[in-house]
Design a protein around this motif. Structure first.
Motif, short mmCIF file in Angstrom:
data_model
loop_
_atom_site.label_atom_id
_atom_site.label_comp_id
_atom_site.label_asym_id
_atom_site.label_seq_id
_atom_site.Cartn_x
_atom_site.Cartn_y
_atom_site.Cartn_z
N VAL A 206 0.85 -1.12 -0.08
CA VAL A 206 -0.09 -0.06 -0.02
C VAL A 206 0.83 1.09 -0.10
CG1 VAL A 206 -1.59 1.17 1.49
CG2 VAL A 206 -1.84 -1.11 1.09
N VAL A 207 1.95 1.26 0.82
CA VAL A 207 2.94 2.39 0.88
C VAL A 207 3.42 2.81 -0.51
CG1 VAL A 207 4.88 3.38 1.97
CG2 VAL A 207 3.08 2.25 3.37
N LEU A 208 3.96 1.64 -1.19
CA LEU A 208 4.65 1.52 -2.52
C LEU A 208 3.80 2.33 -3.26
CD1 LEU A 208 6.77 -1.59 -2.50
CD2 LEU A 208 7.58 0.69 -2.38
N VAL A 209 2.40 1.88 -3.60
CA VAL A 209 1.60 2.43 -4.44
C VAL A 209 1.10 3.70 -4.11
CG1 VAL A 209 -0.82 2.06 -5.38
CG2 VAL A 209 0.61 0.08 -5.14
N TRP A 210 1.18 4.17 -2.95
CA TRP A 210 0.76 5.44 -2.79
C TRP A 210 2.00 6.50 -2.88
CZ3 TRP A 210 3.67 7.89 1.57
CH2 TRP A 210 3.30 9.39 1.96
N MET A 211 3.05 6.03 -2.90
CA MET A 211 4.68 6.78 -3.17
C MET A 211 4.47 6.93 -4.58
SD MET A 211 7.20 5.47 -0.34
CE MET A 211 8.57 6.18 -1.35
N LEU A 212 4.13 5.71 -5.21
CA LEU A 212 4.39 5.71 -6.81
C LEU A 212 3.18 5.02 -7.47
CD1 LEU A 212 6.43 6.75 -8.79
CD2 LEU A 212 7.77 4.57 -8.80
N PRO A 213 2.23 5.44 -8.02
CA PRO A 213 0.88 4.80 -8.23
C PRO A 213 1.19 3.92 -9.31
CG PRO A 213 0.71 7.06 -7.71
CD PRO A 213 2.11 6.97 -7.78
N LEU B 263 3.21 1.68 -9.64
CA LEU B 263 3.48 0.29 -9.05
C LEU B 263 2.54 -0.31 -8.59
CD1 LEU B 263 6.42 1.24 -6.61
CD2 LEU B 263 6.84 0.19 -8.63
N ALA B 264 1.22 0.02 -8.95
CA ALA B 264 -0.06 -0.61 -8.89
C ALA B 264 -0.02 -1.77 -9.75
CB ALA B 264 -1.18 0.14 -8.91
N LEU B 265 0.67 -1.65 -10.93
CA LEU B 265 0.63 -2.85 -11.84
C LEU B 265 1.58 -3.81 -11.61
CD1 LEU B 265 1.04 -0.37 -15.01
CD2 LEU B 265 -1.12 -1.66 -14.12
N LEU B 266 2.64 -3.68 -10.68
CA LEU B 266 3.53 -4.80 -10.22
C LEU B 266 3.38 -5.38 -8.89
CD1 LEU B 266 6.62 -3.19 -11.72
CD2 LEU B 266 5.33 -4.76 -12.86
N VAL B 267 2.83 -4.68 -8.04
CA VAL B 267 2.80 -4.93 -6.35
C VAL B 267 2.05 -6.22 -6.18
CG1 VAL B 267 1.08 -3.57 -5.82
CG2 VAL B 267 3.16 -3.84 -4.37
N ALA B 268 1.14 -6.56 -6.99
CA ALA B 268 0.56 -7.87 -6.68
C ALA B 268 1.43 -8.88 -6.69
CB ALA B 268 -0.64 -7.79 -7.50
N GLY B 269 2.36 -8.82 -7.81
CA GLY B 269 3.28 -10.18 -7.64
C GLY B 269 4.03 -10.48 -6.54
N PRO B 270 4.88 -9.22 -5.84
CA PRO B 270 5.53 -9.65 -4.63
C PRO B 270 4.57 -9.92 -3.54
CG PRO B 270 6.50 -7.76 -5.83
CD PRO B 270 5.30 -8.12 -6.40
N LEU B 271 3.24 -9.25 -3.59
CA LEU B 271 2.20 -9.53 -2.27
C LEU B 271 1.95 -11.07 -2.41
CD1 LEU B 271 0.86 -8.50 -0.03
CD2 LEU B 271 -1.00 -7.84 -1.66
N ALA B 272 1.84 -11.55 -3.64
CA ALA B 272 1.40 -12.97 -3.96
C ALA B 272 2.37 -13.89 -3.54
CB ALA B 272 0.90 -13.24 -5.57
N LEU B 273 3.65 -13.52 -3.67
CA LEU B 273 4.71 -14.43 -3.17
C LEU B 273 4.89 -14.49 -1.75
CD1 LEU B 273 7.13 -16.20 -4.06
CD2 LEU B 273 8.57 -13.94 -4.18
#
Length: 177
Positions: free
Chosen positions: A149-156, A158-168
């Motif tokens: 959430v913080v990464l997407v808030w800082m650089l929106p 990243l919403a395209l990529l952040v689900a991968g590391p969260l899934a891992l």
């Protein structure tokens, strides 16, 4: 290096499959399944296994996604109502802790669907049990979700990529079934 690229590709695939917002939960479950397979070296190439897993997960997962969307709207309304109340200093943090717990159970539910339980209702029960039984992994998963959430808030973007590391993170902290 292959694991990192799989993570980023999974994030993009989850973002693409989540365009109709109701399919976000099945897309995340398919991402968890694809990364679990990639971690164990089975089911190549990743994008074809992802779409097959997504089609399987969307059957019961669309209702779960709709429920998640409803919960997010309810949380936003509750946050606005709590802000206007006299005890907002105490109630607002309690509401955020409750929202974090619900988010961990939702992410864990997608991981349970991905790694063994195809029925979403039974997966919710299993996710609640695993979250209560292993609070350490639940805290790690909450930290991963908070960081996302913080990464997407800082650089929106990243919403395209952040689900991968969260899934891992969900697969890595998941229970052994």
């Amino acid at each position: 290096m292959e694991g990192f690229s799989d993570c980023l590709l999974t994030g993009l695939l989850v973002a693409l499959a989540s365009v109709p917002v109701v399919t976000a939960a099945p897309a995340f479950a398919a991402g968890c399944r694809a990364l679990d397979r990639a971690r164990h070296g089975i089911g190549r190439p990743l994008w074809t296994t992802f779409w097959a897993d997504f089609r399987q997960a969307v059957r019961g997962g669309a209702a779960f996604g709709l429920l998640g969307l409803f919960a997010a709207v309810l949380f936003a309304v509750d946050l606005a109502v709590v802000g206007a109340m006299p005890g907002a200093g105490v109630l607002r943090p309690a509401l955020w802790v409750l929202a974090a717990a619900v988010a961990v159970v939702a992410v864990r539910t997608c991981e349970v669907v991905a790694t063994g339980e195809p029925a979403w209702r039974r997966a919710v029960v299993t996710a609640v049990r695993e979250t209560a039984a292993a609070p350490g992994s639940a805290v790690l998963l909450a930290g991963a979700a908070g960081l996302a959430v913080v990464l997407v808030w800082m650089l929106p973007i990243l919403a395209l990529l952040v689900a991968g590391p969260l899934a891992l993170a969900a697969v890595a902290t998941g229970g052994q079934r």
